[in-house]
Design a protein around this motif. Structure first.
Motif, mmCIF file in Angstrom:
data_model
loop_
_atom_site.group_PDB
_atom_site.id
_atom_site.type_symbol
_atom_site.label_atom_id
_atom_site.label_comp_id
_atom_site.label_asym_id
_atom_site.label_seq_id
_atom_site.Cartn_x
_atom_site.Cartn_y
_atom_site.Cartn_z
ATOM 1 N N HIS A 106 -12.142 12.811 4.095
ATOM 2 C CA HIS A 106 -12.712 12.093 5.166
ATOM 3 C C HIS A 106 -11.703 10.642 5.436
ATOM 4 O O HIS A 106 -11.952 10.062 6.323
ATOM 5 N N ALA A 107 -10.863 10.470 4.346
ATOM 6 C CA ALA A 107 -10.216 9.162 4.445
ATOM 7 C C ALA A 107 -9.309 9.095 5.716
ATOM 8 O O ALA A 107 -8.417 9.726 6.134
ATOM 9 N N THR A 108 -9.416 7.826 6.431
ATOM 10 C CA THR A 108 -8.362 7.746 7.522
ATOM 11 C C THR A 108 -7.172 7.009 7.068
ATOM 12 O O THR A 108 -6.361 6.912 8.114
ATOM 13 N N ASP A 109 -7.285 6.596 5.894
ATOM 14 C CA ASP A 109 -5.925 5.970 5.470
ATOM 15 C C ASP A 109 -4.953 6.443 4.709
ATOM 16 O O ASP A 109 -4.056 6.292 4.269
ATOM 17 N N CYS B 181 -1.512 6.267 0.472
ATOM 18 C CA CYS B 181 -2.456 5.512 1.240
ATOM 19 C C CYS B 181 -1.694 4.877 2.121
ATOM 20 O O CYS B 181 -0.132 4.458 1.783
ATOM 21 N N SER B 182 -2.154 4.437 3.220
ATOM 22 C CA SER B 182 -1.516 3.566 4.168
ATOM 23 C C SER B 182 -0.888 2.422 3.634
ATOM 24 O O SER B 182 0.265 1.781 4.071
ATOM 25 N N PRO C 243 -0.643 10.290 9.905
ATOM 26 C CA PRO C 243 -1.827 10.276 9.357
ATOM 27 C C PRO C 243 -2.356 11.732 8.977
ATOM 28 O O PRO C 243 -1.964 12.538 9.735
ATOM 29 N N ARG C 244 -3.029 11.853 7.823
ATOM 30 C CA ARG C 244 -3.152 13.303 7.638
ATOM 31 C C ARG C 244 -4.587 13.451 8.481
ATOM 32 O O ARG C 244 -5.444 12.757 8.505
ATOM 33 N N ILE D 294 -8.186 15.139 9.371
ATOM 34 C CA ILE D 294 -9.484 15.046 8.766
ATOM 35 C C ILE D 294 -9.902 16.771 9.120
ATOM 36 O O ILE D 294 -10.174 17.127 10.032
#
Length: 101
Positions: free
Chosen positions: A18-21, A32-33, A52-53, A55
């Motif tokens: 669920h990582a948004t970065d 990571c961003s 962005p990956r 979800i």
């Protein structure tokens, strides 16, 4: 289907599904961003850009296409960036946008 890698390949920061970065290149290299910013949006492994990956849904909304059926990867791919080599790569790619590399 994307391999949802569990951590940043450079700094090993956890990047749960669920990582948004979480950011990926077309070869699914995962960073990571924060590291992508340091890398000037240039993958140190292939020279491509990052996006962005996505979800993966946690709920089975349709056809078993969800995290429960297709879980995230658990194997860490830690490949810290060789910053000197990356600097040379950036020089070669200077001025070429990711979509034209």
């Amino acid at each position: 289907m994307l391999e949802l890698r569990p951590t940043c390949e450079n700094c090993n920061k956890p990047l749960p599904p669920h990582a948004t970065d979480a950011m990926i290149c077309s070869f699914e290299c995962t960073f990571c961003s924060d590291c992508v910013s340091l890398l000037s949006n240039t993958c140190p492994n292939c020279g491509g850009g990052f996006v962005p990956r996505p979800i993966r849904p946690v709920t089975n909304w349709k056809g078993d296409n969800y995290l429960g059926e297709y879980p995230a990867a658990t194997i860490v791919k830690l490949r810290p960036v060789d910053w000197e080599a990356h600097r040379h790569l950036l020089l070669r790619l200077q001025g070429i946008p990711p979509e034209k590399r």
